[in-house]
Scaffold this motif. Structure first.
Motif, PDB file in Angstrom:
ATOM      1  N   ALA A 226      -5.473   8.939 -56.616  1.00 17.19           N
ATOM      2  CA  ALA A 226      -5.816   7.613 -57.161  1.00 17.19           C
ATOM      3  C   ALA A 226      -6.690   6.865 -56.161  1.00 17.19           C
ATOM      4  N   ALA A 230     -10.513   5.750 -56.926  1.00 17.97           N
ATOM      5  CA  ALA A 230     -10.924   4.344 -56.858  1.00 17.97           C
ATOM      6  C   ALA A 230     -12.104   4.199 -55.890  1.00 17.97           C
ATOM      7  N   GLU A 231     -12.034   4.924 -54.785  1.00 13.96           N
ATOM      8  CA  GLU A 231     -13.135   4.855 -53.814  1.00 13.96           C
ATOM      9  C   GLU A 231     -14.430   5.385 -54.425  1.00 13.96           C
ATOM     10  N   TRP A 235     -14.191   1.108 -55.752  1.00  8.08           N
ATOM     11  CA  TRP A 235     -12.968   0.313 -55.837  1.00  8.08           C
ATOM     12  C   TRP A 235     -12.823  -0.425 -57.166  1.00  8.08           C
ATOM     13  N   SER A 236     -13.532   0.074 -58.173  1.00 11.57           N
ATOM     14  CA  SER A 236     -13.209  -0.401 -59.521  1.00 11.57           C
ATOM     15  C   SER A 236     -12.242   0.635 -60.102  1.00 11.57           C
ATOM     16  N   VAL A 237     -11.671   0.324 -61.223  1.00 12.59           N
ATOM     17  CA  VAL A 237     -10.675   1.209 -61.831  1.00 12.59           C
ATOM     18  C   VAL A 237     -11.057   1.405 -63.293  1.00 12.59           C
ATOM     19  N   PHE A 258      -1.845   4.125 -58.210  1.00  9.99           N
ATOM     20  CA  PHE A 258      -2.548   2.933 -58.710  1.00  9.99           C
ATOM     21  C   PHE A 258      -1.721   1.668 -58.526  1.00  9.99           C
ATOM     22  N   LEU A 261      -2.303   0.707 -54.885  1.00 12.06           N
ATOM     23  CA  LEU A 261      -3.658   0.169 -54.686  1.00 12.06           C
ATOM     24  C   LEU A 261      -3.719  -1.290 -55.125  1.00 12.06           C
ATOM     25  N   THR A 267      -7.514  -2.769 -55.333  1.00 17.90           N
ATOM     26  CA  THR A 267      -8.127  -2.791 -56.670  1.00 17.90           C
ATOM     27  C   THR A 267      -7.597  -4.016 -57.404  1.00 17.90           C
ATOM     28  N   GLN A 270      -4.706  -1.851 -62.901  1.00 22.12           N
ATOM     29  CA  GLN A 270      -4.323  -0.448 -63.016  1.00 22.12           C
ATOM     30  C   GLN A 270      -4.949   0.108 -64.294  1.00 22.12           C
TER      31      GLN A 270
END
Ligand code: F0G
Length: 444
Positions: A226, A230-231, A235-237, A258, A261, A267, A270
Motif C-alpha cells: 500500500a 501510494a508513493e 501519495w494520492s490514493v 492504507f 497511511l 494520504t 483510503q
C-alpha cells in the motif's frame, strides 16, 4: 515499540513481539502487530527518507518492503532476509480498461516479485522474524505460491523448510520452484484447508515457525505494498482497489496499510477495497451477503467444504483471515463478489493482451471490476487499481488449454467447456516463406 495485539476489541490482549503465537492465547482471535506509545513521525520527512533510499545500494533500501521500515516491527539494525522484493510495476492497462467500461485502469503487478508472487513481500518479514526467534524450521500450508516463496527465503536464511500442499492441486511451476529451493515438499491427501488445519496443529505441538498469513508478521510485510502504491501515485490514493480473495491475508494487509497511511497523514483517504472470489470457492462472498441481513451477534462464518475453481491459488474454503478482510472491506465501504470460471478465463486473456499477463487467480480482479462497473458500484471515471498477485508463467497449463479451446470447468463438471473467447491458437504452417506470408496477410 510494537506489540502483538488481539483484533477482538473486547479482548485487546497484548503480547510481546517475541512470543511465538499466531492467535490470541486468551480468546483465540487473530493478532495485529501494532505500535504502542506516542507516534511523532512526520509525513513529509518520512516521504523524503523513503525517496532518498531509492538511490542507495544498501540491501534494505533496495527492498520495496524494508525501505518503509519505520512501519515495520524491528528495532535498530536487524539482519534482514531479503531477495530484493517489492518495487513492482504499476501499469496502465488500456485494453483492460475498455473491456471493463472504464476510462482508465492500472494494474499493480505483484507477480514481478523474486519468486513470481505477492507472497515475497510478506515472507521477507516473516522469515526475518523467524531468524530473530532463532528458529531452525519454518513451515506453511500452501496452494503453491506461499510454498515457493517460503522455500526461497528459508534457503536464503539457511533454515529447514517444510511445506504442506494438497496432492494434485498445485501447478507444476510452483512445485518446481519449491523443489529447486530445497524445501521438504509434503503432499497431503485433501485440499488446502486440510493442509492449513494440519500445519496449525503441528505448529502448536512442535518447535517450528508457521508463516502462513495467519502470522501477523506476514501481514506487516504485505501492507507495505500500500505504501509503495501510494508513493507511485504521488501519495494520492485510487478510488477503488480490487484484490483476489483466497485465504484473505492480502486484502487484510492492504486494509492495514492504507489505514496506517491515512492515520499518519501520508494520504488523505483510503481506497474502497473490494475482494473478488471464484464462484466455486466463495465463502467470504456468502458471509458478507448474509451480514447485510443479519445482526452481528447471529453471524457465523460458514466454510465451503469442497471449494472448486481452476484458479488453484484461491481454491480455499476456510480462509483464516476473514475477520481482518471483513474489517478492511467495512472500513473502506468496499464490496465482495464472485466471478465465474468463464469470466476469470476471459479476463486473464485480456490482461495478456495488454502485454502484462498473470496467473488465473489474479484475473478475478479484472472480471470483478467489469461486473462492479456494470452494477454501478464503480463509476466510469473513477480511478481503479487491480492487484495482480501472480506471474503468467505460474500456470502455463491453464494458458495453453484456454488458447487451444480445451479448458474445461473444475472437477464437478469436467464436460463443461470454457470458451476461448479471446483464444490465440498456435498455427501449424509449412516451412515455406510463401505459406507463412499467406498466414500473416490474414492478420487484422
Ligand atoms: N492470488 C494468488 C496468485 C495466490 O497465490 C493467492 C494465495 C491469492 C491470490 C489469494 O491471496 O490468500 O491472501 O487471499 N495463495 C496462497 C498460497 C493461499 O498458498 O500460495 P490471499
Amino acid at each position: 515499540m510494537f506489540v502483538q495485539r488481539c483484533i477482538n476489541v473486547a479482548c485487546g490482549s497484548e503480547f510481546d513481539l517475541d512470543e511465538r503465537i499466531y492467535v490470541c492465547s486468551r480468546c483465540g482471535d487473530l493478532l495485529d502487530v501494532e505500535p504502542v506509545g506516542i507516534d511523532d513521525r512526520d509525513a513529509e520527512s518520512l516521504r523524503a527518507v523513503w525517496r532518498e533510499r531509492r538511490l542507495s545500494n544498501d540491501a534494505r533500501d533496495r527492498s520495496g518492503v524494508w525501505r518503509f521500515r519505520e512501519f515495520l516491527p524491528f528495532a535498530g539494525e536487524v539482519e534482514v532476509v531479503s531477495l530484493g522484493e517489492g518495487n513492482t510495476p504499476l501499469y496502465d492497462a488500456p485494453r483492460c480498461a475498455d473491456y471493463c467500461g472504464l476510462t482508465s485502469l492500472k494494474l499493480k503487478h505483484q507477480g514481478n516479485n523474486p519468486t513470481g508472487s505477492f507472497k515475497d513481500t510478506g515472507m521477507t518479514v516473516a522469515v526475518t522474524q523467524a531468524r530473530k526467534l532463532d528458529m531452525r524450521l519454518v513451515a506453511c500450508a500452501s496452494t503453491g505460491n506461499t510454498a515457493a516463496s517460503l522455500a526461497a527465503y528459508a534457503a536464503r536464511a539457511r533454515m529447514q523448510c517444510a511445506i504442506l500442499v494438497p496432492d494434485g492441486h498445485v501447478s507444476e511451476a510452483k512445485l518446481a520452484q519449491a523443489l529447486d529451493y530445497g524445501a521438504t515438499v509434503l503432499e497431503i491427501e485433501g485440499n488446502f484447508d486440510t493442509c492449513m488445519r494440519v500445519v496449525q496443529e503441528l505448529a502448536e505441538q512442535s518447535s517450528l515457525y508457521l508463516v502462513n498469513s495467519i502470522n501477523p508478521f506476514r501481514i506487516e510485510g504485505q501492507k507495505t505494498v500500500a505504501f509503495e502504491l501510494a508513493e507511485q501515485l504521488d501519495w494520492s490514493v485510487p478510488d477503488h482497489l480490487v484484490v483476489p480473495g483466497g485465504n484473505l491475508g492480502n486484502s487484510s494487509a492492504f486494509g492495514k496499510g492504507f489505514r496506517e497511511l491515512l492515520s499518519h497523514g501520508l494520504t488523505r483517504k483510503q481506497p474502497r477495497i473490494s475482494v473478488i472470489q471464484a464462484e466455486g470457492a466463495a465463502p467470504f462472498v456468502r458471509f458478507v451477503r448474509a451480514s447485510r441481513d443479519l445482526d452481528e451477534s447471529s453471524l457465523e462464518f460458514v466454510n465451503e467444504k469442497d471449494p472448486l475453481t481452476l484458479a488453484s491459488a484461491i481454491k480455499i474454503g476456510a480462509p483464516v483471515s476473514w475477520k481482518k478482510a471483513w474489517r478492511a472491506v467495512r472500513e473502506t465501504d468496499g464490496n465482495v463478489i464472485a466471478v465465474s470460471e468463464q469470466e476469470i478465463a476471459d479476463a486473464k486473456a485480456m490482461i495478456g493482451r495488454d502485454g502484462i499477463g498473470c496467473e488465473p487467480a489474479s484475473a478475478t480482479t479484472l472480471a470483478g471490476i467489469r461486473k462492479l462497473v456494470r452494477d454501478g458500484f464503480i463509476k466510469k471515471e473513477e480511478t481503479v487499481v487491480a492487484v495482480l498477485t501472480g506471474h503468467l508463467l505460474k500456470d502455463t497449463d491453464y494458458v495453453i488449454k484456454y488458447h487451444s479451446q480445451t479448458l474445461t470447468a473444475p472437477e464437478d463438471d469436467p464436460e463443461t467447456p470454457i470458451r476461448g473467447t479471446f483464444a490465440n491458437s498456435i498455427v501449424r504452417v509449412a516451412a515455406r516463406p510463401c505459406a507463412i506470408e499467406s498466414v500473416l496477410k490474414n492478420l487484422a
